[in-house]
Design an enzyme around this catalytic site. Structure first.
Site, PDB file in Angstrom:
ATOM      1  CD  GLU A 191      -2.647   1.408   0.106  1.00 12.20           C
ATOM      2  OE1 GLU A 191      -3.993   0.575  -0.013  1.00 12.20           O
ATOM      3  OE2 GLU A 191      -2.374   2.991   0.280  1.00 12.20           O
ATOM      4  CG  ASP A 205      -6.201   4.609  -6.491  1.00 13.62           C
ATOM      5  OD1 ASP A 205      -7.430   4.574  -5.392  1.00 13.62           O
ATOM      6  OD2 ASP A 205      -4.762   4.594  -6.006  1.00 13.62           O
ATOM      7  CG  ASP A 243     -15.926   1.189  -8.076  1.00  8.03           C
ATOM      8  OD1 ASP A 243     -15.780   2.112  -7.987  1.00  8.03           O
ATOM      9  OD2 ASP A 243     -14.793   0.512  -7.657  1.00  8.03           O
ATOM     10  CB  THR A 287     -12.177  -4.484  -0.321  1.00  7.81           C
ATOM     11  OG1 THR A 287     -13.008  -4.049  -1.487  1.00  7.81           O
ATOM     12  CG2 THR A 287     -12.123  -5.776  -1.423  1.00  7.81           C
ATOM     13  CD  GLU A 288     -12.787   2.018   3.194  1.00 11.01           C
ATOM     14  OE1 GLU A 288     -11.460   1.802   2.645  1.00 11.01           O
ATOM     15  OE2 GLU A 288     -13.745   2.922   3.758  1.00 11.01           O
ATOM     16  CE1 TYR A 289     -11.912   2.863  -0.939  1.00  9.23           C
ATOM     17  CE2 TYR A 289     -12.446   3.327  -2.952  1.00  9.23           C
ATOM     18  CZ  TYR A 289     -12.020   3.860  -1.931  1.00  9.23           C
ATOM     19  OH  TYR A 289     -11.113   5.142  -1.881  1.00  9.23           O
ATOM     20  CD  GLU A 290     -16.686  -7.006  -3.476  1.00  7.35           C
ATOM     21  OE1 GLU A 290     -14.965  -7.260  -2.831  1.00  7.35           O
ATOM     22  OE2 GLU A 290     -17.332  -7.903  -3.803  1.00  7.35           O
TER      23      GLU A 290
HETATM   24  C1  LIG Z   1      -9.925   3.292  -3.831  1.00 11.46           C
HETATM   25  S1  LIG Z   1      -8.386   2.336  -3.005  1.00 11.46           S
HETATM   26  C2  LIG Z   1      -9.031   0.962  -3.030  1.00 11.46           C
HETATM   27  C3  LIG Z   1      -8.635  -0.039  -1.110  1.00 11.46           C
HETATM   28  C4  LIG Z   1      -8.906  -1.426  -1.028  1.00 11.46           C
HETATM   29  N1  LIG Z   1      -8.513  -2.562  -2.601  1.00 11.46           N
HETATM   30  C5  LIG Z   1     -10.752  -1.752  -1.274  1.00 11.46           C
HETATM   31  O1  LIG Z   1     -10.844  -1.989  -2.139  1.00 11.46           O
HETATM   32  O2  LIG Z   1     -10.828  -1.306  -0.422  1.00 11.46           O
HETATM   33  C6  LIG Z   1      -6.885   1.806  -3.969  1.00 11.46           C
HETATM   34  C7  LIG Z   1      -5.871   1.745  -3.211  1.00 11.46           C
HETATM   35  O3  LIG Z   1      -4.085   1.500  -3.201  1.00 11.46           O
HETATM   36  C8  LIG Z   1      -3.317   2.023  -3.236  1.00 11.46           C
HETATM   37  N2  LIG Z   1      -2.791   2.696  -4.836  1.00 11.46           N
HETATM   38  C9  LIG Z   1      -2.608   2.533  -6.014  1.00 11.46           C
HETATM   39  N3  LIG Z   1      -1.903   2.635  -6.319  1.00 11.46           N
HETATM   40  C10 LIG Z   1      -0.865   2.114  -5.788  1.00 11.46           C
HETATM   41  C11 LIG Z   1       0.337   1.338  -5.929  1.00 11.46           C
HETATM   42  N4  LIG Z   1       0.907   1.552  -7.503  1.00 11.46           N
HETATM   43  N5  LIG Z   1       0.771   0.602  -5.320  1.00 11.46           N
HETATM   44  C12 LIG Z   1       0.097   0.145  -4.258  1.00 11.46           C
HETATM   45  N6  LIG Z   1      -0.136   0.649  -3.453  1.00 11.46           N
HETATM   46  C13 LIG Z   1      -0.684   1.526  -4.070  1.00 11.46           C
HETATM   47  C14 LIG Z   1      -3.555   2.801  -2.771  1.00 11.46           C
HETATM   48  O4  LIG Z   1      -3.722   4.274  -1.914  1.00 11.46           O
HETATM   49  C15 LIG Z   1      -5.213   3.133  -2.030  1.00 11.46           C
HETATM   50  O5  LIG Z   1      -5.246   2.621  -0.703  1.00 11.46           O
END
Ligand SMILES: C[S@@+](CC[C@H](N)C(=O)[O-])C[C@H]1O[C@@H](n2cnc3c(N)ncnc32)[C@H](O)[C@@H]1O
Length: 206
Positions: free
Chosen positions: A65, A114, A150, A186-189
């Protein structure tokens, strides 16, 4: 997932035996691990990693992360669960991938990455073709890439990039109901399901 910058996050993480920074990670750390290896990229607040590491004690779960404040939230949950089959890393996955052994991973997991919708940010997407090739090389024969999102456009983009890689089977479910055998929410899901947004899942087998 708004997590404010937490000033103590880095120090908290540095004191955990199951955490390292990607810059300090060495393959030796995995030397004595015989279990199938799973890598989750962008584990966020860690709900997937926590549920899966509990459900599959015979697998070893690595999660990376970017954001240390977010990772510290995951780390607290994981510390409370006293798990022996986890390693979490702070940092960007692009620096971890070259440090891993080819054909060493049984699963690579991308949960609600993202989407980076602007074309000029395409390279930041975790399903950019340059990364897909690396994932493919790191997977064992029979290993699987699992992607959930999503976001419709990001799902279509990711399916298109994955089709270019030579996965032996590629499945795209545009209305995933959470019933895959190797999975956890996951939290987002959970957040998007509550808003009636369909979850899209793509799986690719090497
Ligand atoms: C939209 S959140 C989703 C978090 C979790 N996977 C969920 O589904 O609830 C995306 C996460 O990916 C991390 N992230 C984005 N690009 C990354 C990278 N290149 N390496 C590691 N983490 C990354 C971001 O910091 C963020 O916490």
């Amino acid at each position: 997932m708004r997590v404010k910058f937490k000033p103590g996050a880095k120090a908290y993480l540095d004191n955990l035996h199951f955490h390292t920074h990607v810059d300090d990670f060495q393959l030796d750390r995995l030397k004595n691990i015989k279990s199938p290896l799973v890598l989750e990229i962008g584990l966020g607040k860690g709900d997937y990693l926590l549920a899966m590491a509990k459900a599959y004690p015979d697998y070893f779960f690595m999660g990376i992360e970017l954001n240390a404040s977010v990772l510290s939230v995951a780390a607290q949950k994981l510390a409370n669960a006293n798990l022996e089959n986890i390693l979490i890393l702070t940092g960007d996955a692009k620096y971890l991938l070259p440090k891993l052994k080819k054909e060493s991973l049984s699963y690579i997991i991308l949960n609600h990455s993202d989407p980076w919708p602007k074309k000029r940010h395409e390279k930041r997407r975790l399903t950019h073709p340059s990364l897909i090739k690396k994932y493919y090389d790191l997977l064992k024969p029979g290993g699987e890439l699992i992607f959930k999102t999503d976001n419709d456009d990001f799902a279509e983009y990711s399916y298109a990039t994955l089709k270019e890689a030579p996965f032996s089977s590629l499945l795209f479910n545009r209305d995933y109901k959470g019933d895959a055998p190797f999975d956890a929410k996951t939290e987002y899901e959970v957040r998007f399901l509550l808003k009636d947004v369909k979850i899209k899942m793509i799986t690719g087998k090497k």
